[in-house]
Design an enzyme around this catalytic site. Structure first.
Site, PDB file in Angstrom:
ATOM      1  N   HIS A  78     -30.382  -6.910   5.736  1.00 15.18           N
ATOM      2  CA  HIS A  78     -31.279  -8.014   6.057  1.00 15.18           C
ATOM      3  C   HIS A  78     -31.847  -8.577   4.546  1.00 15.18           C
ATOM      4  O   HIS A  78     -31.919  -7.672   3.401  1.00 15.18           O
ATOM      5  CB  HIS A  78     -32.520  -7.663   6.802  1.00 15.18           C
ATOM      6  CG  HIS A  78     -32.019  -7.708   8.425  1.00 15.18           C
ATOM      7  ND1 HIS A  78     -32.992  -7.389   9.365  1.00 15.18           N
ATOM      8  CD2 HIS A  78     -30.975  -7.602   8.995  1.00 15.18           C
ATOM      9  CE1 HIS A  78     -32.658  -7.392  10.632  1.00 15.18           C
ATOM     10  NE2 HIS A  78     -31.146  -7.633  10.180  1.00 15.18           N
ATOM     11  N   GLU A  80     -34.674  -9.056   3.265  1.00 17.09           N
ATOM     12  CA  GLU A  80     -35.875  -8.443   2.888  1.00 17.09           C
ATOM     13  C   GLU A  80     -35.291  -6.915   2.280  1.00 17.09           C
ATOM     14  O   GLU A  80     -35.782  -6.629   1.330  1.00 17.09           O
ATOM     15  CB  GLU A  80     -36.927  -8.240   3.773  1.00 17.09           C
ATOM     16  CG  GLU A  80     -37.406  -9.589   4.375  1.00 17.09           C
ATOM     17  CD  GLU A  80     -36.760  -9.950   5.834  1.00 17.09           C
ATOM     18  OE1 GLU A  80     -37.339 -10.556   6.600  1.00 17.09           O
ATOM     19  OE2 GLU A  80     -35.692  -9.580   5.899  1.00 17.09           O
ATOM     20  N   CYS A 106     -38.211  -8.557  10.628  1.00 20.40           N
ATOM     21  CA  CYS A 106     -38.136  -7.727  11.789  1.00 20.40           C
ATOM     22  C   CYS A 106     -38.777  -6.512  11.639  1.00 20.40           C
ATOM     23  O   CYS A 106     -39.411  -6.045  10.439  1.00 20.40           O
ATOM     24  CB  CYS A 106     -36.404  -7.643  12.079  1.00 20.40           C
ATOM     25  SG  CYS A 106     -35.923  -6.238  10.842  1.00 20.40           S
ATOM     26  N   CYS A 109     -37.442  -4.098   8.802  1.00 21.77           N
ATOM     27  CA  CYS A 109     -37.818  -4.583   7.216  1.00 21.77           C
ATOM     28  C   CYS A 109     -39.440  -4.561   7.085  1.00 21.77           C
ATOM     29  O   CYS A 109     -39.815  -4.362   6.098  1.00 21.77           O
ATOM     30  CB  CYS A 109     -37.387  -6.242   7.060  1.00 21.77           C
ATOM     31  SG  CYS A 109     -35.532  -6.534   7.091  1.00 21.77           S
TER      32      CYS A 109
END
Length: 152
Positions: A78, A80, A106, A109
């Site tokens: 992801h 992040e 999410c 993260c």
């Protein structure tokens, strides 16, 4: 001609970074910032050196996994996570930084951002993850919705 605010500036960069995403479902970008300086950027895509979903197809689509569920069943790192990995790789401390994300993080993260010491999250679009919201609030991380109209 007016200058963008700092928030508009950093969020526009997050959207520009998202343009590098190789995800077929959702292009996400993130920018870690401290003292009005960019520490790292990240977008969602396969780990370095591995085949991208753009090239081989989406595992989540093939398995019919709904958005917001079973995050571990995905080739992508992801946005992040990539921000935090890039900062770690180059020895950049992130404690006390803020992050600008095109999408709300999410839960995976969120847990990483909590442990990294991120103090504030600016996000432009929502994401269907209630546990993420609960954990970030419990951790005392300020959540700032920042609706953004792309001007790129």
């Amino acid at each position: 001609m007016s200058r963008p605010s700092w928030d508009e500036y950093f969020m526009s960069i997050a959207y520009l970074v998202a343009g590098r995403s190789t995800c077929l479902r959702r292009k996400v970008g993130a920018v870690l910032v401290k003292n009005k300086r960019i520490l790292a950027t990240g977008y969602n895509g396969a780990p370095s050196g591995l085949a991208h979903c753009l090239d081989i197809g989406c595992l989540r689509e093939k398995m019919q996994i709904p958005s917001g569920e079973r995050h571990e069943l995905c080739r992508a790192v992801h946005a992040e996570q990539n921000c935090l990995c890039q900062a770690a790789r180059y020895g950049i401390p992130v404690e006390g930084a803020v992050i600008y994300c095109t999408n709300f993080p999410c839960v995976i993260c969120a847990k990483m951002l909590i442990n990294a010491g991120i103090k504030k999250i600016y996000y432009a679009e929502g994401y269907p993850d209630e546990l993420s919201q609960e954990m970030l609030k419990e951790a005392g991380i300020e959540l700032v919705p920042l609706p953004f109209k792309r001007k790129l």
